[in-house]
Design a protein around this motif. Structure first.
Motif, mmCIF file in Angstrom:
data_model
loop_
_atom_site.group_PDB
_atom_site.id
_atom_site.type_symbol
_atom_site.label_atom_id
_atom_site.label_comp_id
_atom_site.label_asym_id
_atom_site.label_seq_id
_atom_site.Cartn_x
_atom_site.Cartn_y
_atom_site.Cartn_z
ATOM 1 N N ASN A 90 77.292 83.957 76.622
ATOM 2 C CA ASN A 90 76.958 84.192 78.019
ATOM 3 C C ASN A 90 78.160 84.775 78.767
ATOM 4 N N GLY A 118 70.911 82.315 73.230
ATOM 5 C CA GLY A 118 69.812 82.177 74.197
ATOM 6 C C GLY A 118 70.284 82.346 75.635
ATOM 7 N N GLU A 121 71.152 86.009 76.338
ATOM 8 C CA GLU A 121 69.966 86.865 76.463
ATOM 9 C C GLU A 121 69.304 86.665 77.829
ATOM 10 N N ARG A 122 69.208 85.411 78.258
ATOM 11 C CA ARG A 122 68.621 85.134 79.582
ATOM 12 C C ARG A 122 69.476 85.720 80.703
ATOM 13 N N CYS A 123 70.791 85.606 80.588
ATOM 14 C CA CYS A 123 71.698 86.171 81.594
ATOM 15 C C CYS A 123 71.518 87.683 81.668
ATOM 16 N N GLN A 126 68.146 88.428 83.408
ATOM 17 C CA GLN A 126 68.174 88.115 84.844
ATOM 18 C C GLN A 126 68.976 89.128 85.640
ATOM 19 N N GLY A 154 64.677 92.094 76.071
ATOM 20 C CA GLY A 154 64.167 90.756 76.324
ATOM 21 C C GLY A 154 62.937 90.407 75.522
#
Length: 171
Positions: A90, A118, A121-123, A126, A154
């Motif tokens: 992250n 994970g 990837e979310r960061c 977003q 994503g």
């Protein structure tokens, strides 16, 4: 089809791919960092990006490649050539976001020979970072255009069966 003909076809396809500038992921894995950055810059140029330059190295402010997308938007790219077992953190995605602000780039792209954790990837999702992990790098190298990778951004990093195969192969 006789085995010899299939073997020749495979060899001819590989030779055509090398002439076209495609490299296997195994060939990409043995590149050093500078070669990988040049490889990514070449893929950008192939896709019609302009003003593409490799700027990586000491004091690069988190940008390895900079340029303009075919639609004219400015981009900053962070390249990480890691062992496929390693995950992008992250923090590394956040560093790219800082580079995007520093260079006032409209688009941030993170390209790696590994996969994203994970949270990373979310960061990326977003914050509208185009996260090009190993599988997407393979697609890009095989002819998919950089802007088209945003459509699969994503989409995950494989289903359970794919992740198991990846773990068996790389871990």
């Amino acid at each position: 089809m006789p085995r010899m003909v299939r073997g020749d076809d495979r060899r001819w396809r590989h030779e055509d791919a090398v002439r076209a500038g495609h490299r296997t992921l195994a060939e990409v894995d043995v590149m050093d960092g500078t070669q990988f950055e040049d490889f990514v810059a070449d893929l950008c140029r192939r896709d019609g990006c302009t003003d593409v330059r490799r700027v990586g190295g000491t004091g690069d402010n988190g940008a390895d490649v900079r340029g303009r997308l075919p639609d004219g938007r400015t981009m900053v790219i962070q390249c990480k050539r890691y062992n496929p077992k390693r995950k992008i953190s992250n923090g590394e995605v956040r560093n790219l976001l800082g580079s995007q602000v520093h260079f006032k780039a409209e688009v941030a792209v993170f390209v790696t020979t590994a996969y994203f954790s994970g949270p990373a990837e979310r960061c990326a999702l977003q914050n509208d970072v185009v996260a090009v992990h190993r599988d997407h790098l393979g697609l890009w190298n095989n002819g998919a255009a950089l802007p088209s990778l945003n459509a699969v951004n994503g989409a995950g990093q494989g289903d359970r069966r794919h992740r198991a195969l990846r773990k068996e192969t790389y871990e």
